[in-house]
Scaffold this motif. Structure first.
Motif, PDB file in Angstrom:
ATOM      1  N   LEU A   1       0.833  -1.200   0.000  1.00 33.06           N
ATOM      2  CA  LEU A   1       0.000   0.000   0.000  1.00 33.06           C
ATOM      3  C   LEU A   1       0.869   1.253   0.000  1.00 33.06           C
ATOM      4  O   LEU A   1       2.035   1.198   0.389  1.00 33.06           O
ATOM      5  CB  LEU A   1      -0.903   0.026   1.249  1.00 33.06           C
ATOM      6  CG  LEU A   1      -2.198  -0.765   1.143  1.00 33.06           C
ATOM      7  CD1 LEU A   1      -1.940  -2.246   1.322  1.00 33.06           C
ATOM      8  CD2 LEU A   1      -3.227  -0.292   2.159  1.00 33.06           C
ATOM      9  N   PRO A   2       0.285   2.363  -0.424  1.00 27.00           N
ATOM     10  CA  PRO A   2       1.034   3.623  -0.384  1.00 27.00           C
ATOM     11  C   PRO A   2       1.238   4.072   1.059  1.00 27.00           C
ATOM     12  O   PRO A   2       0.535   3.614   1.958  1.00 27.00           O
ATOM     13  CB  PRO A   2       0.098   4.616  -1.080  1.00 27.00           C
ATOM     14  CG  PRO A   2      -0.994   3.824  -1.683  1.00 27.00           C
ATOM     15  CD  PRO A   2      -1.068   2.523  -0.975  1.00 27.00           C
ATOM     16  N   ILE A   3       2.194   4.951   1.248  1.00 26.06           N
ATOM     17  CA  ILE A   3       2.350   5.594   2.560  1.00 26.06           C
ATOM     18  C   ILE A   3       1.590   6.913   2.426  1.00 26.06           C
ATOM     19  O   ILE A   3       2.131   7.916   1.954  1.00 26.06           O
ATOM     20  CB  ILE A   3       3.838   5.822   2.885  1.00 26.06           C
ATOM     21  CG1 ILE A   3       4.577   4.470   2.819  1.00 26.06           C
ATOM     22  CG2 ILE A   3       4.017   6.477   4.255  1.00 26.06           C
ATOM     23  CD1 ILE A   3       6.088   4.558   2.937  1.00 26.06           C
ATOM     24  N   TRP A   4       0.332   6.877   2.786  1.00 24.38           N
ATOM     25  CA  TRP A   4      -0.577   7.968   2.401  1.00 24.38           C
ATOM     26  C   TRP A   4      -0.131   9.345   2.871  1.00 24.38           C
ATOM     27  O   TRP A   4      -0.308  10.340   2.172  1.00 24.38           O
ATOM     28  CB  TRP A   4      -1.996   7.688   2.919  1.00 24.38           C
ATOM     29  CG  TRP A   4      -2.662   6.535   2.210  1.00 24.38           C
ATOM     30  CD1 TRP A   4      -2.981   5.324   2.746  1.00 24.38           C
ATOM     31  CD2 TRP A   4      -3.094   6.483   0.838  1.00 24.38           C
ATOM     32  NE1 TRP A   4      -3.584   4.520   1.790  1.00 24.38           N
ATOM     33  CE2 TRP A   4      -3.658   5.208   0.622  1.00 24.38           C
ATOM     34  CE3 TRP A   4      -3.051   7.381  -0.229  1.00 24.38           C
ATOM     35  CZ2 TRP A   4      -4.187   4.800  -0.610  1.00 24.38           C
ATOM     36  CZ3 TRP A   4      -3.578   6.981  -1.459  1.00 24.38           C
ATOM     37  CH2 TRP A   4      -4.127   5.713  -1.643  1.00 24.38           C
ATOM     38  N   TYR A   5       0.427   9.424   4.048  1.00 22.95           N
ATOM     39  CA  TYR A   5       0.762  10.739   4.614  1.00 22.95           C
ATOM     40  C   TYR A   5       2.100  11.265   4.105  1.00 22.95           C
ATOM     41  O   TYR A   5       2.568  12.311   4.508  1.00 22.95           O
ATOM     42  CB  TYR A   5       0.775  10.660   6.155  1.00 22.95           C
ATOM     43  CG  TYR A   5       1.574   9.477   6.657  1.00 22.95           C
ATOM     44  CD1 TYR A   5       2.928   9.593   6.922  1.00 22.95           C
ATOM     45  CD2 TYR A   5       0.978   8.217   6.789  1.00 22.95           C
ATOM     46  CE1 TYR A   5       3.672   8.503   7.332  1.00 22.95           C
ATOM     47  CE2 TYR A   5       1.712   7.123   7.195  1.00 22.95           C
ATOM     48  CZ  TYR A   5       3.053   7.270   7.470  1.00 22.95           C
ATOM     49  OH  TYR A   5       3.781   6.181   7.849  1.00 22.95           O
ATOM     50  N   ARG A   6       2.759  10.521   3.222  1.00 23.57           N
ATOM     51  CA  ARG A   6       4.038  10.964   2.689  1.00 23.57           C
ATOM     52  C   ARG A   6       4.100  10.895   1.158  1.00 23.57           C
ATOM     53  O   ARG A   6       5.166  10.896   0.569  1.00 23.57           O
ATOM     54  CB  ARG A   6       5.171  10.084   3.234  1.00 23.57           C
ATOM     55  CG  ARG A   6       5.677  10.486   4.586  1.00 23.57           C
ATOM     56  CD  ARG A   6       6.347  11.854   4.531  1.00 23.57           C
ATOM     57  NE  ARG A   6       7.067  12.136   5.751  1.00 23.57           N
ATOM     58  CZ  ARG A   6       6.505  12.550   6.878  1.00 23.57           C
ATOM     59  NH1 ARG A   6       5.204  12.726   6.928  1.00 23.57           N
ATOM     60  NH2 ARG A   6       7.237  12.782   7.955  1.00 23.57           N
TER      61      ARG A   6
ATOM     62  N   MET B   1       0.865   2.516   6.446  1.00 30.14           N
ATOM     63  CA  MET B   1       0.170   3.320   5.441  1.00 30.14           C
ATOM     64  C   MET B   1      -0.543   4.556   6.006  1.00 30.14           C
ATOM     65  O   MET B   1      -0.727   5.524   5.302  1.00 30.14           O
ATOM     66  CB  MET B   1      -0.819   2.442   4.686  1.00 30.14           C
ATOM     67  CG  MET B   1      -1.984   1.998   5.542  1.00 30.14           C
ATOM     68  SD  MET B   1      -2.348   0.289   5.300  1.00 30.14           S
ATOM     69  CE  MET B   1      -3.577   0.041   6.555  1.00 30.14           C
ATOM     70  N   VAL B   2      -0.968   4.500   7.261  1.00 27.40           N
ATOM     71  CA  VAL B   2      -1.742   5.608   7.824  1.00 27.40           C
ATOM     72  C   VAL B   2      -1.143   6.183   9.115  1.00 27.40           C
ATOM     73  O   VAL B   2      -1.245   7.364   9.376  1.00 27.40           O
ATOM     74  CB  VAL B   2      -3.206   5.158   8.087  1.00 27.40           C
ATOM     75  CG1 VAL B   2      -3.937   6.131   8.992  1.00 27.40           C
ATOM     76  CG2 VAL B   2      -3.966   4.993   6.778  1.00 27.40           C
ATOM     77  N   ASP B   3      -0.508   5.350   9.888  1.00 26.60           N
ATOM     78  CA  ASP B   3       0.001   5.778  11.192  1.00 26.60           C
ATOM     79  C   ASP B   3       1.443   6.270  11.066  1.00 26.60           C
ATOM     80  O   ASP B   3       2.373   5.475  10.929  1.00 26.60           O
ATOM     81  CB  ASP B   3      -0.066   4.592  12.176  1.00 26.60           C
ATOM     82  CG  ASP B   3       0.184   5.016  13.612  1.00 26.60           C
ATOM     83  OD1 ASP B   3       0.757   6.101  13.823  1.00 26.60           O
ATOM     84  OD2 ASP B   3      -0.195   4.251  14.521  1.00 26.60           O
ATOM     85  N   PRO B   4       1.640   7.594  11.121  1.00 26.48           N
ATOM     86  CA  PRO B   4       2.979   8.140  10.852  1.00 26.48           C
ATOM     87  C   PRO B   4       3.975   7.858  11.964  1.00 26.48           C
ATOM     88  O   PRO B   4       5.166   8.090  11.802  1.00 26.48           O
ATOM     89  CB  PRO B   4       2.724   9.651  10.730  1.00 26.48           C
ATOM     90  CG  PRO B   4       1.482   9.899  11.507  1.00 26.48           C
ATOM     91  CD  PRO B   4       0.658   8.636  11.428  1.00 26.48           C
ATOM     92  N   ARG B   5       3.499   7.362  13.086  1.00 25.45           N
ATOM     93  CA  ARG B   5       4.436   7.097  14.172  1.00 25.45           C
ATOM     94  C   ARG B   5       5.419   5.994  13.802  1.00 25.45           C
ATOM     95  O   ARG B   5       6.439   5.806  14.438  1.00 25.45           O
ATOM     96  CB  ARG B   5       3.674   6.716  15.444  1.00 25.45           C
ATOM     97  CG  ARG B   5       2.942   7.903  16.061  1.00 25.45           C
ATOM     98  CD  ARG B   5       2.046   7.457  17.185  1.00 25.45           C
ATOM     99  NE  ARG B   5       0.989   6.575  16.706  1.00 25.45           N
ATOM    100  CZ  ARG B   5       0.163   5.916  17.505  1.00 25.45           C
ATOM    101  NH1 ARG B   5       0.271   6.013  18.795  1.00 25.45           N
ATOM    102  NH2 ARG B   5      -0.788   5.145  16.998  1.00 25.45           N
ATOM    103  N   ASN B   6       5.075   5.229  12.780  1.00 24.22           N
ATOM    104  CA  ASN B   6       5.970   4.152  12.367  1.00 24.22           C
ATOM    105  C   ASN B   6       6.830   4.541  11.161  1.00 24.22           C
ATOM    106  O   ASN B   6       7.268   3.691  10.405  1.00 24.22           O
ATOM    107  CB  ASN B   6       5.161   2.894  12.035  1.00 24.22           C
ATOM    108  CG  ASN B   6       4.502   2.340  13.269  1.00 24.22           C
ATOM    109  OD1 ASN B   6       5.120   2.248  14.322  1.00 24.22           O
ATOM    110  ND2 ASN B   6       3.241   1.984  13.158  1.00 24.22           N
ATOM    111  N   PHE B   7       6.981   5.825  10.982  1.00 23.56           N
ATOM    112  CA  PHE B   7       7.753   6.288   9.837  1.00 23.56           C
ATOM    113  C   PHE B   7       8.907   7.133  10.320  1.00 23.56           C
ATOM    114  O   PHE B   7       8.702   8.130  11.012  1.00 23.56           O
ATOM    115  CB  PHE B   7       6.837   7.113   8.922  1.00 23.56           C
ATOM    116  CG  PHE B   7       7.488   7.547   7.646  1.00 23.56           C
ATOM    117  CD1 PHE B   7       7.529   6.699   6.553  1.00 23.56           C
ATOM    118  CD2 PHE B   7       8.064   8.808   7.542  1.00 23.56           C
ATOM    119  CE1 PHE B   7       8.129   7.104   5.369  1.00 23.56           C
ATOM    120  CE2 PHE B   7       8.671   9.210   6.363  1.00 23.56           C
ATOM    121  CZ  PHE B   7       8.701   8.361   5.269  1.00 23.56           C
TER     122      PHE B   7
END
Ligand code: SF4
Ligand code: SF4
Ligand code: SF4
Lengths: 401, 370
Positions: free
Chosen positions: A260-265, A374-380
């Protein structure tokens, strides 16, 4: 089109798509006033019978993607955690469970061809909204589509129709179904053709555009609107090819994306690759909505969708997934493979390391794996991903010298 | 009790246990989930053995499974890749959670053992078509086994096997019932050893030992304890220490909803029915695992009735980190229980490592509070 932008790279159909999606959501929001029923359905679920019954389908996953893209993911995930849902669960499910906000469902349709998560997620919603839940159980085809599975899933398609008849208190319209089936088939063929245009060098669009244009094939599959739209989009892509317009101005490197895309990035990633003169020309995700058309018989739609819905990309063995990846590497002639190891999506991510190994064995292209969600930016981890992408692009550049 | 000791000893060295089984010319088929049709495997002349992780450090499995995969799945893959399971002649993967499904692919591609089968049971267990499909899948699995052993598995073979498993299951049920009736007659760690041992030891031996244990326990008087009655729920609990920690903290385990516990052995297979239909019926009817569906509230109702039946003062959730199916059910199960005035405690466990000191404080606080 009136809003021709000064930026030649911009895809004109984007505005049309936004308008269509707005109308679609407005329709869904006002469904009750218009005496229409609403069904929540999983992204891999058979929507066509709903369309034939004039029931409005709503996709919580699509909503999850929108939440991710608008960077609301973190807050909603935390809210779900406060409700007792572990932070290790799929972030689409977590955001959906915590936010609400979608038109209330009259029924829930869950097809487990993408994961076991949706089964649990839809049970949560069935308890919360206290509405009937239909589960289309599509056993995973590790190595084959067995006659037992064929019989079981086909029987459930009939059960699905009976379920819909019962809830709507209306007879199922098989003629309309045949029509809807043809449109669904046609839109999938068109979507595949749109995706195929990126085999052209330079590519008229990128996977980032595909992530965006995907929404219609998911939500409006089986309607004339989707067919019309993808015809236009295809025409625009062909025109871009003719005019020599590419998404990445100076396309030198072509990459394939997995998961899936990394939606917030999205924007950042798109610029990042573009700065390296690299275009993500294709991905394994958006093609999942047309990957099984070979099993669909448009003249015998209901009979054939049992197989088409069961044999989608995620519901097959890792080795078969690897084969599809290898095919894509060839077809799009890419020189690098970027894998998103997505904490949210276990069925998509477990097995990725074996796919990576297979790709390394069978091709000579470099593979990059980035850890995210994909949605939770804490893992990025921004800096880590950036360093890794830069290093990866260096390797690709060296090889292409 | 010396019979219980035998179970403890068997767990100490699984490969020694395996060699002993192989001395009797039995081939060993491993499985990872309580939906593996053991009766069929046994009827084919194989020894069905549930696999547990040896909890060794993850080294080789790092190349196949990310860190956000549950420790049980990673641990077992590690065992396989490092050769610790070389005694296996085959493995069977039923449909379960997404993690085991992908493990099945990785495992199959490794091709380490002679026999391999996916037994893709239905995920929903509440419809006629699922029931038919379940029988179809079992029939196919029977054919796969027959091809492997080169002979037919007769109804008589199956019936014999079903009888054996029923005997084991009903005795385990009796032990649990006795413990619930006379709490404390058996230590948690012993309970653990008996159930786990029953999953891995030679079936004849287990079938001989269990009735003796039942007999002894029937004659034992309830000890004078004032422990609080606790029910466990979760996927697996493969740690005898957790049982002892709960007891030291003042609790007594009187029942569980674990797939290494009652969820595995409760419910008998009908002996006079067509065998495959009977096996399917048992799966359709037994306590449901969260990776399956029967109704959106089935597990909630079930855990409440289990807790009530055993007069539990508290329910402890033992959830493996990264285990999706169980994590999804936790909030609502907790809500169902608390509505009934039953207190709950959530313990997130990692099969590889446990911080027992911290656990014991949490159990003490909880047990004090209920
Ligand atoms: S992201 Fe993955 S786990 Fe989440 S709903 Fe989609 S397929 Fe299922
Ligand atoms: S919890 Fe369910 S899926 Fe997991 S091993 Fe146990 S029975 Fe199988
Ligand atoms: S503990 Fe959970 S995730 Fe792990 S194997 Fe069992 S059901 Fe699957």
């Amino acid at each position: 089109m009136s809003d021709k932008s000064s930026d030649p790279k911009k895809i004109n159909c984007a505005k049309k798509m936004r308008d269509i999606m707005t109308t679609y959501y407005l329709d869904a929001m006002t469904a009750e006033q218009n005496n229409k029923q609403v069904a929540w359905i999983t992204s891999g679920g058979p929507v066509e019978p709903l369309v034939a019954m004039d029931i409005i389908p709503i996709y919580p996953e699509n909503h999850g993607a929108m939440i991710g893209a608008s960077k609301m993911g973190e807050d909603l995930c935390i809210k779900a955690e406060n409700m007792g849902y572990s932070s290790d669960l799929c972030s689409y499910a977590r955001t959906d469970i915590s936010i609400g906000g979608l038109p209330k469902p009259d029924m829930l349709i869950c097809c487990n061809n993408i994961c076991g998560t949706v089964l649990k997620w839809y049970e949560v919603q069935a308890r919360y909204y206290n509405v009937p839940l239909f589960i289309l159980d599509t056993p995973i085809c590790h190595t084959r589509y067995s006659p037992e599975v064929a019989k079981y899933v086909r029987a459930q398609i009939d059960e699905y129709i009976i379920f819909l008849e019962k809830i709507t208190k209306r007879k199922f319209d098989y003629d309309k179904m045949a029509q809807v089936g043809k449109l669904a088939y046609e839109s999938q063929v068109l979507w595949q053709k749109v995706l195929n245009t990126t085999a052209h060098k330079p590519s008229p669009m990128s996977a980032f555009d595909a992530f965006f244009f995907l929404a219609l094939i998911v939500t409006l599959r089986g309607t004339q609107i989707a067919v019309g739209f993808y015809k236009d989009l295809l025409a625009e892509m062909r025109q871009r090819i003719k005019d020599g317009i590419s998404m990445v101005p100076n396309e030198k490197h072509r990459l394939l994306w997995d998961n899936l895309p990394i939606w917030y990035r999205l924007k950042w990633l798109s610029n990042k690759f573009s700065d390296h003169n690299a275009c993500l020309v294709a991905d394994t995700y958006t093609s999942a909505w047309c990957g099984a058309i070979k099993y669909t018989d448009k003249n015998n739609f209901l009979d054939s969708i049992a197989e088409a819905y069961t044999r989608i990309y995620l519901n097959i063995g890792v080795d078969q997934m690897a084969n599809q990846v290898l095919d894509m590497i060839k077809f799009y002639d890419v020189n690098g493979f970027v894998m998103h190891s997505n904490r949210s999506c276990k069925p998509y991510s477990f097995g990725q390391m074996d796919i990576m190994r297979i790709v390394r064995e069978k091709t000579d292209i470099p593979v990059l794996m980035i850890e995210a969600d994909m949605v939770d930016p804490r893992n990025f981890s921004h800096s880590q991903v950036e360093t890794r992408i830069d290093a990866f692009m260096e390797i690709i550049k060296q090889r292409s010298r | 009790m010396k019979e219980i000791k035998i179970f403890h000893n068997a767990l100490k060295d699984v490969s020694a246990l395996a060699s002993k089984i192989k001395e009797n010319q039995k081939k060993i088929i491993g499985y990872l989930c309580s939906y593996a049709p053991e009766e069929l495997i046994y009827a084919a002349g194989f020894h069905p053995m549930r696999l547990f992780s040896s909890k060794s450090d993850i080294i080789l499995a790092e190349n196949h499974l990310q860190t956000y995969c549950c420790s049980l799945v990673r641990g077992i893959l590690e065992d396989s890749l490092s050769g610790r399971l070389d005694f296996l002649d085959g493995t069977v993967f039923p449909h379960t959670c997404d993690s085991i499904q992908r493990l099945s692919d990785i495992w199959r591609m490794q091709g380490r053992y002679e026999f391999f089968a996916d037994v893709i049971l239905p995920a929903k267990l509440n419809t006629q078509s699922a029931r038919t499909y379940m029988v179809d899948v079992l029939t196919r699995f029977k054919k796969d086994l027959e091809a492997a052993i080169n002979r037919e598995i007769t109804d008589a073979d199956l019936q014999k096997s079903i009888k054996k498993f029923n005997l084991i299951r009903s005795n385990l049920s009796k032990i649990y019932a006795l413990q619930s009736k006379k709490p404390g007659i058996i230590k948690g760690a012993d309970l653990y050893a008996i159930v786990k041992g029953s999953m891995i030891m030679d079936k004849d031996e287990v079938a001989n030992l269990l009735p003796v244990i039942v007999n002894n326990l029937e004659k034992t008087d309830a000890p004078e304890t004032k422990g609080k009655r606790i029910v466990l729920t979760g996927s697996i609990c493969d740690s005898p220490d957790i049982y002892s920690v709960i007891e030291t903290a003042g609790g007594i385990i009187v029942g569980d909803d674990l797939c290494t516990g009652q969820r595995w052995f409760e419910g008998l297979t009908l002996e006079d029915d067509a065998p495959l239909v009977a096996i399917a019926e048992r799966y359709m009817g037994r306590m449901i695992c969260p990776a399956k569906h029967s109704s959106p509230t089935a597990r909630g109702e079930n855990i409440v009735s289990l807790a009530r039946k055993n007069k539990a003062a508290g329910v402890v959730f033992l959830l493996l980190k990264f285990c999706d199916p169980h994590a999804f059910d936790y909030p609502y199960l907790k809500e169902f229980l608390e509505k009934e005035g039953i207190k709950t405690l959530l313990i997130e466990i990692d099969d590889q490592q446990q911080n027992l000191g911290q656990l014991s404080t949490r159990f003490e606080t909880f047990i004090h509070y209920i």
